[in-house]
Design a protein around this motif. Structure first.
Motif, PDB file in Angstrom:
ATOM      1  N   UNK A 259       0.834  -1.202   0.000  1.00 33.01           N
ATOM      2  CA  UNK A 259       0.000   0.000   0.000  1.00 33.01           C
ATOM      3  C   UNK A 259       0.868   1.251   0.000  1.00 33.01           C
ATOM      4  N   UNK A 260       0.452   2.295  -0.712  1.00 32.01           N
ATOM      5  CA  UNK A 260       1.201   3.553  -0.695  1.00 32.01           C
ATOM      6  C   UNK A 260       1.031   4.255   0.656  1.00 32.01           C
ATOM      7  N   UNK A 261       1.997   5.092   0.995  1.00 32.27           N
ATOM      8  CA  UNK A 261       1.942   5.846   2.249  1.00 32.27           C
ATOM      9  C   UNK A 261       0.860   6.922   2.191  1.00 32.27           C
ATOM     10  N   UNK A 262       0.306   7.259   3.338  1.00 31.77           N
ATOM     11  CA  UNK A 262      -0.652   8.360   3.460  1.00 31.77           C
ATOM     12  C   UNK A 262       0.084   9.656   3.123  1.00 31.77           C
ATOM     13  N   UNK A 263      -0.489  10.495   2.283  1.00 32.65           N
ATOM     14  CA  UNK A 263       0.203  11.725   1.887  1.00 32.65           C
ATOM     15  C   UNK A 263       0.039  12.875   2.891  1.00 32.65           C
ATOM     16  N   UNK A 264      -0.738  12.696   3.942  1.00 35.46           N
ATOM     17  CA  UNK A 264      -1.016  13.789   4.882  1.00 35.46           C
ATOM     18  C   UNK A 264       0.230  14.201   5.665  1.00 35.46           C
ATOM     19  N   UNK A 265       0.357  15.507   5.883  1.00 37.78           N
ATOM     20  CA  UNK A 265       1.459  16.078   6.650  1.00 37.78           C
ATOM     21  C   UNK A 265       0.911  17.015   7.717  1.00 37.78           C
ATOM     22  N   UNK A 266       1.644  17.142   8.832  1.00 41.28           N
ATOM     23  CA  UNK A 266       1.287  18.141   9.842  1.00 41.28           C
ATOM     24  C   UNK A 266       1.784  19.496   9.353  1.00 41.28           C
ATOM     25  N   UNK A 267       1.477  20.548  10.104  1.00 42.06           N
ATOM     26  CA  UNK A 267       1.970  21.888   9.760  1.00 42.06           C
ATOM     27  C   UNK A 267       3.502  21.920   9.777  1.00 42.06           C
ATOM     28  N   UNK A 268       4.114  21.077  10.605  1.00 42.72           N
ATOM     29  CA  UNK A 268       5.578  20.997  10.690  1.00 42.72           C
ATOM     30  C   UNK A 268       6.146  20.046   9.637  1.00 42.72           C
ATOM     31  N   UNK A 269       5.293  19.526   8.758  1.00 47.01           N
ATOM     32  CA  UNK A 269       5.645  18.613   7.676  1.00 47.01           C
ATOM     33  C   UNK A 269       6.098  17.235   8.164  1.00 47.01           C
ATOM     34  N   UNK A 270       5.531  16.787   9.298  1.00 46.20           N
ATOM     35  CA  UNK A 270       5.725  15.405   9.743  1.00 46.20           C
ATOM     36  C   UNK A 270       4.708  14.551   9.006  1.00 46.20           C
ATOM     37  N   UNK A 271       5.159  13.418   8.481  1.00 49.09           N
ATOM     38  CA  UNK A 271       4.291  12.549   7.688  1.00 49.09           C
ATOM     39  C   UNK A 271       3.485  11.603   8.568  1.00 49.09           C
ATOM     40  N   UNK A 272       2.308  11.262   8.104  1.00 45.25           N
ATOM     41  CA  UNK A 272       1.507  10.229   8.744  1.00 45.25           C
ATOM     42  C   UNK A 272       2.207   8.894   8.481  1.00 45.25           C
ATOM     43  N   UNK A 273       2.235   8.014   9.464  1.00 44.18           N
ATOM     44  CA  UNK A 273       2.917   6.739   9.320  1.00 44.18           C
ATOM     45  C   UNK A 273       2.014   5.601   8.896  1.00 44.18           C
ATOM     46  N   UNK A 274       0.855   5.924   8.338  1.00 45.91           N
ATOM     47  CA  UNK A 274      -0.087   4.896   7.900  1.00 45.91           C
ATOM     48  C   UNK A 274      -0.192   4.887   6.378  1.00 45.91           C
ATOM     49  N   UNK A 275      -0.990   4.005   5.852  1.00 46.21           N
ATOM     50  CA  UNK A 275      -1.163   3.876   4.411  1.00 46.21           C
ATOM     51  C   UNK A 275      -2.216   4.863   3.909  1.00 46.21           C
ATOM     52  N   UNK A 276      -2.195   5.149   2.616  1.00 49.28           N
ATOM     53  CA  UNK A 276      -3.158   6.072   2.005  1.00 49.28           C
ATOM     54  C   UNK A 276      -4.580   5.556   2.198  1.00 49.28           C
ATOM     55  N   UNK A 277      -5.503   6.453   2.423  1.00 47.62           N
ATOM     56  CA  UNK A 277      -6.925   6.147   2.598  1.00 47.62           C
ATOM     57  C   UNK A 277      -7.200   5.247   3.800  1.00 47.62           C
ATOM     58  N   UNK A 278      -6.335   5.331   4.820  1.00 43.16           N
ATOM     59  CA  UNK A 278      -6.553   4.520   6.022  1.00 43.16           C
ATOM     60  C   UNK A 278      -7.809   4.997   6.753  1.00 43.16           C
ATOM     61  N   UNK A 279      -8.498   4.069   7.425  1.00 42.12           N
ATOM     62  CA  UNK A 279      -9.630   4.474   8.256  1.00 42.12           C
ATOM     63  C   UNK A 279      -9.081   5.094   9.539  1.00 42.12           C
TER      64      UNK A 279
END
Length: 128
Positions: free
Chosen positions: A72-92
């Protein structure tokens, strides 16, 4: 939100182990769900990051005792500080920065009692 507490034993078949043997050592082990506790989809735990394919990882997915592996591809979401989400794309459920592992949190608080100078966020002055 607390982390989901689902755990399952991943016991890959011999043909699956042989498929991944040149690249990854896939052994039988327990996997723990990394999602927030409110999800209504399959549970998920990352088994390994696929370094050869940018942006994807192999995840164990299960509902009950039936475990499947999925790239699965990584979740593209980032925090304001540009920390990445450590889950897969479209995760519940929530992104990783909104999910707390209550066991790790309890350990942090206990360690802060022993070394308050290293954990000011858990002292009286830090708000706890």
């Amino acid at each position: 939100m607390n982390k989901c507490t689902s755990v399952v034993f991943l016991s890959p078949t011999n043909h699956v182990v042989s498929l991944f043997a040149p690249v990854h050592r896939l052994e039988a082990r327990h996997v723990l769900c990394e999602l927030g506790e409110d999800h209504d989809d399959d549970h998920a735990d990352m088994v390994w990051d696929e370094g050869g394919r940018p942006g994807s990882a192999v995840w164990a997915r299960w509902n009950g005792q039936d475990v499947k592996l999925a790239s699965l591809p990584w979740c593209p979401a980032l925090t304001a500080e540009e920390d990445a989400c450590g889950l897969f794309a479209d995760h519940p459920s929530a992104h990783t920065w909104d999910v707390t592992d209550p066991t790790l949190e309890a350990l942090r608080q206990e360690l802060a009692k022993e070394r308050p100078h290293r954990s000011p966020e858990f002292t009286e002055e830090g708000g706890e």
